[in-house]
Design an enzyme around this catalytic site. Structure first.
Site, PDB file in Angstrom:
ATOM      1  N   LYS A  59       5.289   9.259   9.005  1.00  0.00           N
ATOM      2  CA  LYS A  59       5.101   8.739  10.354  1.00  0.00           C
ATOM      3  C   LYS A  59       6.149   9.253  11.337  1.00  0.00           C
ATOM      4  O   LYS A  59       5.998  10.307  11.937  1.00  0.00           O
ATOM      5  CB  LYS A  59       5.044   7.211  10.319  1.00  0.00           C
ATOM      6  N   ASP A  93       9.399   2.561  -0.451  1.00  0.00           N
ATOM      7  CA  ASP A  93       8.395   3.232   0.367  1.00  0.00           C
ATOM      8  C   ASP A  93       8.700   2.885   1.821  1.00  0.00           C
ATOM      9  O   ASP A  93       8.337   1.822   2.319  1.00  0.00           O
ATOM     10  CB  ASP A  93       6.990   2.759  -0.028  1.00  0.00           C
ATOM     11  N   TYR A 111       0.849  -1.196   0.000  1.00  0.00           N
ATOM     12  CA  TYR A 111       0.000   0.000   0.000  1.00  0.00           C
ATOM     13  C   TYR A 111       0.878   1.237   0.000  1.00  0.00           C
ATOM     14  O   TYR A 111       1.765   1.377   0.843  1.00  0.00           O
ATOM     15  CB  TYR A 111      -0.893  -0.006   1.246  1.00  0.00           C
TER      16      TYR A 111
END
Length: 499
Positions: free
Chosen positions: A339, A311, A216
């Site tokens: 994050k 990623d 994702y």
């Protein structure tokens, strides 16, 4: 209910503390320990007298809190709040996985967090292994970060102009991540991956990208093809509203499958701009790369003039200070982050080789912009978080407690007769209700998701908050203690026997 034996002074007097780990630590139930009192009565008359006075004193008031002990686990306030939320927001949430669709039961409305713990609006306390989906690696509401944010807020929350804090965080990121020579800050992981994809296409002049099933990279149209995370949680094939043209340049392969990648490059010679992947998958559950997989991708992309994009929104600064690329010694061309680099505030970033990044406006022709990009609050939280992580022994501690946690959970599950498997690196872990091994999303989907749902709800009742999906990784933090880990394993042992 946790019980702690406490030895008394004098004539061997003792008592036990019954601490409810479901409730805020506002009351402690204290009762005399029978074994201690027995020992006391065989001592001198002075000790016996002391024992009688001790019992009498505790009989007066301390038993008044026994009602706390008998309180059952309740989510009444959460239910009321969530029912109201469903009238105001789609599904009652602002991100789909929070709705508990894949685990069942009542979604929990949180009230506060601190360290490794969370409290909901009903007053239930949980040991947290979601960590706001990864950012809280030094613990929730860290005192130093909160204090620094307070000082920054005095100067303003957003400038819409350059600030010195951007330079400081950029220097920290560049010094830590092997692939990054220049960096652009944005506001989310999705935005970072959007920018990285556009940059790869601009730099190579090619259209096609290769992504992996179950990985994702945010909710941008080109990535919603065989995606993981919330898409997998809800069982959606992709997403309505995504035009065919937006995904026509997206090619997919099973994770850990080099032959399919080679076939794609053979079928689209000179047309593939980049390969993008989570170097360790976290959005289909925790799935590690097979030995040699990342090395082979590096070789294939270089041979074919394509870029390799890691990623690391989830793995960056979590597997090691330099992320997955430092851990596996593989340097991609472009890296996306998020994050942790915002310390709990909205943030994202993409960076890479200088010659690639100089394509980004205003240095180059590839346009990307953001109103709140590089805002001083996110920069401040990120700076203080990364400085803490760069101190000696941080990742050794994360690896130690995460290993103890996962080993304990898997051992408890197998002893109770369940098929379970899992893995961990640094402060990231995951387990599946299947024999395994799990090498890709197809393997992950063999998990018994109904059993995971029962396990999940049982762990909530025992005061442990895990990600509400079989297809999401879990996270530990520097704030998690050995007691947290052992209490979690004990809870898992109970729940495994019940399901």
């Amino acid at each position: 209910m946790a019980t702690m034996a406490v030895a008394g002074g004098g004539g061997g007097l003792g008592f036990s503390l019954n601490l409810s780990h479901h409730r805020r630590p506002s009351s402690i139930i204290i009762s005399p320990s029978s074994s201690s009192l027995s020992s006391s009565s065989s001592s001198s008359s002075s000790s016996s007298s002391s024992s009688r006075r001790f019992r009498k004193a505790f009989a007066v008031k301390m038993t008044a809190t026994l009602d706390e002990k008998t309180k059952s686990y309740s989510l009444r306030k959460s239910e009321e709040a969530f029912n109201k939320a469903k009238e105001l927001m789609p599904g009652g949430v602002n991100s789909p996985v929070r709705a508990f669709k894949s685990v069942g039961g009542q979604p929990i409305v949180m009230d506060s967090v601190k360290g490794s713990h969370m409290w909901d609006i009903d007053g239930n306390e949980y040991i947290d292994y979601v960590g706001s989906w990864g950012p809280a690696i030094i613990g929730h509401a860290d005192d130093e970060v909160i204090a620094a944010l307070g000082e920054t807020m005095k100067k303003g929350t957003s400038f819409g102009a350059p600030c010195l804090l951007e330079n400081t965080l950029a220097e920290l990121v560049i010094s830590a991540v092997p692939s990054i020579q220049m960096v652009r800050f944005v506001n989310s992981g999705t935005e970072a991956c959007m920018g990285a994809l556009r940059l790869a296409r601009a730099f190579t002049g090619r259209e096609y990208i290769v992504k992996f099933e179950g990985c994702y990279h945010g909710h941008a149209d080109p990535f919603l093809v065989k995606a993981g995370s919330g898409v997998a949680t809800l069982g959606l094939p992709d997403s309505p509203g995504v035009p065919k043209a937006a995904t026509s340049g997206t090619l997919t392969s099973p994770y850990n499958d080099l032959e399919t990648v080679k076939d794609l490059f053979e079928a689209h010679k000179g047309e593939i701009a980049a390969v993008i992947l989570e170097p360790v998958v976290g959005n289909s559950g925790f799935i590690a790369p097979k030995p040699g997989f990342l090395e082979a991708l590096r070789e294939i992309t270089q041979k074919n003039g394509a870029l390799l994009i890691f990623d690391e929104v989830m793995t960056g600064f979590r597997l090691s200070y330099g992320g997955a690329q430092e851990y596996f010694s593989i340097t991609p061309d472009i890296t996306t982050l998020g994050k942790i680099i915002g310390g709990g505030l909205p943030v994202g970033a993409y960076g890479g080789r200088r010659d690639i990044m100089e394509m980004v406006a205003p240095s180059g022709p590839m346009y990307q912009a953001g109103t709140l990009s590089g805002n001083p609050l996110a920069m401040t939280a990120g700076i203080h978080t990364l400085k803490r992580l760069n101190q000696s022994g941080r990742y050794e501690y994360l690896n130690k407690i995460t290993g103890e946690l996962l080993d304990g959970i898997l051992d408890a599950g197998r002893r109770a007769g369940h098929a379970v498997c899992g893995g961990y690196i640094g402060g990231m872990f995951g387990f599946f209700f299947t024999e395994g091994p799990v090498y890709n999303f197809a393997d992950a989907k063999k998990s018994d998701t109904a059993k995971f749902g029962r396990f999940y709800r049982g762990m909530l009742e025992e005061g442990v908050y895990l990600a509400p999906s079989q297809f999401e990784a879990g996270f530990t933090s520097l704030a998690h203690s050995s007691e947290d880990i052992q209490q979690t394993i004990a809870a898992a042992e109970k729940v495994f026997l019940r399901i």
